[in-house]
Design an enzyme around this catalytic site. Structure first.
Site, PDB file in Angstrom:
ATOM      1  N   ARG A  56      47.129  59.694 -18.496  1.00 35.90           N
ATOM      2  CA  ARG A  56      47.648  60.128 -17.188  1.00 35.90           C
ATOM      3  C   ARG A  56      49.016  60.796 -17.309  1.00 35.90           C
ATOM      4  NH1 ARG A  56      49.972  57.438 -12.204  1.00 35.90           N
ATOM      5  NH2 ARG A  56      48.975  58.444 -10.401  1.00 35.90           N
ATOM      6  N   ILE A  82      49.449  63.410  -7.197  1.00 36.04           N
ATOM      7  CA  ILE A  82      48.371  62.816  -7.979  1.00 36.04           C
ATOM      8  C   ILE A  82      48.123  61.437  -7.387  1.00 36.04           C
ATOM      9  CG2 ILE A  82      50.063  61.986  -9.687  1.00 36.04           C
ATOM     10  CD1 ILE A  82      47.925  62.134 -11.814  1.00 36.04           C
ATOM     11  N   SER A  83      46.886  61.122  -7.088  1.00 34.57           N
ATOM     12  CA  SER A  83      46.560  59.867  -6.406  1.00 34.57           C
ATOM     13  C   SER A  83      46.827  58.661  -7.293  1.00 34.57           C
ATOM     14  CB  SER A  83      45.082  59.860  -5.989  1.00 34.57           C
ATOM     15  OG  SER A  83      44.817  60.849  -5.033  1.00 34.57           O
ATOM     16  N   LYS A  84      46.999  57.515  -6.649  1.00 34.54           N
ATOM     17  CA  LYS A  84      47.139  56.264  -7.381  1.00 34.54           C
ATOM     18  C   LYS A  84      45.903  56.029  -8.255  1.00 34.54           C
ATOM     19  CE  LYS A  84      49.594  53.715  -3.742  1.00 34.54           C
ATOM     20  NZ  LYS A  84      49.524  52.485  -2.904  1.00 34.54           N
TER      21      LYS A  84
END
Length: 245
Positions: A56, A82-84
């Site tokens: 990530r 950017i999503s969790k």
């Protein structure tokens, strides 16, 4: 060899042989993130393994790298995030509940709306036959292309275009997932969802009371299509917009 040079050579050798697993590219770092997600309720082993398999930190600005494996959304520029990891995992696990995914034991052919930096596409690529991902912001489309080239994901097709239109040229899709939420689900998405397929997207709740996760299953019974919609927990995503920039 002078004593000083011997010491420097020894130090260089020690650096080269230092144990791995201490940096952001360490499998241990990703596994800790996955273990926390598992403790918080994410149970699908396929999804957990895929999350553990994607670096990530390579998808965010280097200044934010130390936060990459925390369960938090992070800015990626141009008003996007950017999503969790927990949200990415939850939505992909929901896709696996569709009939087509259950039958194929994979997500099949996936349409992703909102490529962003490419992180979710990289996770999806480990679980699908093919991923078609659309991004309406050219700078993010270009950034994702660079990020995914470095990640060497060969089954991803990136498209610069209006996500509300889907991508009819590669339809139908077994799975559709959206990273932006609007007041409606575009008809194009439903038209491009294969029988047995499942769509997962954020959507403004009735009455405008925030966003919720929505799941739509395309059922085919006696030759007649119907779409069954279910609503789940509250979420917070960037707005779904039309056009390209």
């Amino acid at each position: 060899m002078p004593q000083r040079h011997l010491r420097e050579a020894a130090q260089d050798a020690a650096r080269r042989s230092a144990p791995s697993g201490l940096g952001l590219d360490s499998a241990m770092v990703r596994q800790r993130m996955v273990s926390r997600l598992q403790q918080d309720g994410l149970r699908d082993e396929r999804v957990l393994q895929a999350l553990a398999g994607v670096y990530r930190h390579e998808f965010v600005d280097s200044a934010l790298g130390v936060q990459a494996y925390e369960d938090t959304s992070l800015p990626i520029g141009h008003g996007q995030t950017i999503s969790k990891p927990s949200v990415v995992g939850r939505m992909i696990a929901m896709l696996f509940g569709g009939a087509a995914a259950a039958q194929q034991a994979s997500l099949g052919r996936v349409l992703e709306i909102g490529t962003g930096c490419g992180y979710q596409a990289a996770v999806l690529a480990l679980l699908a036959k093919q991923v078609v991902s659309i991004e309406r912001l050219k700078p993010l489309h270009d950034k994702a292309r660079l990020n995914l080239a470095a990640a060497a994901r060969g089954n991803i097709r990136l498209v610069y275009g209006d996500g509300r239109l889907g991508f009819a040229g590669a339809a139908p899709f077994d799975s559709i997932i959206a990273a932006a939420g609007g007041e409606d689900l575009p008809q194009a998405w439903l038209d491009q969802l294969a029988p047995g397929g499942r769509l997962v997207a954020p959507m403004v709740a009735p009455g405008g009371r925030g966003q919720v996760l929505v799941v739509v299953d395309h059922l085919l019974e006696a030759g007649v299509s119907r779409f069954v919609r279910s609503e789940f927990e509250a979420v917070l995503f960037v707005p779904l917009k039309s056009g390209v920039m």
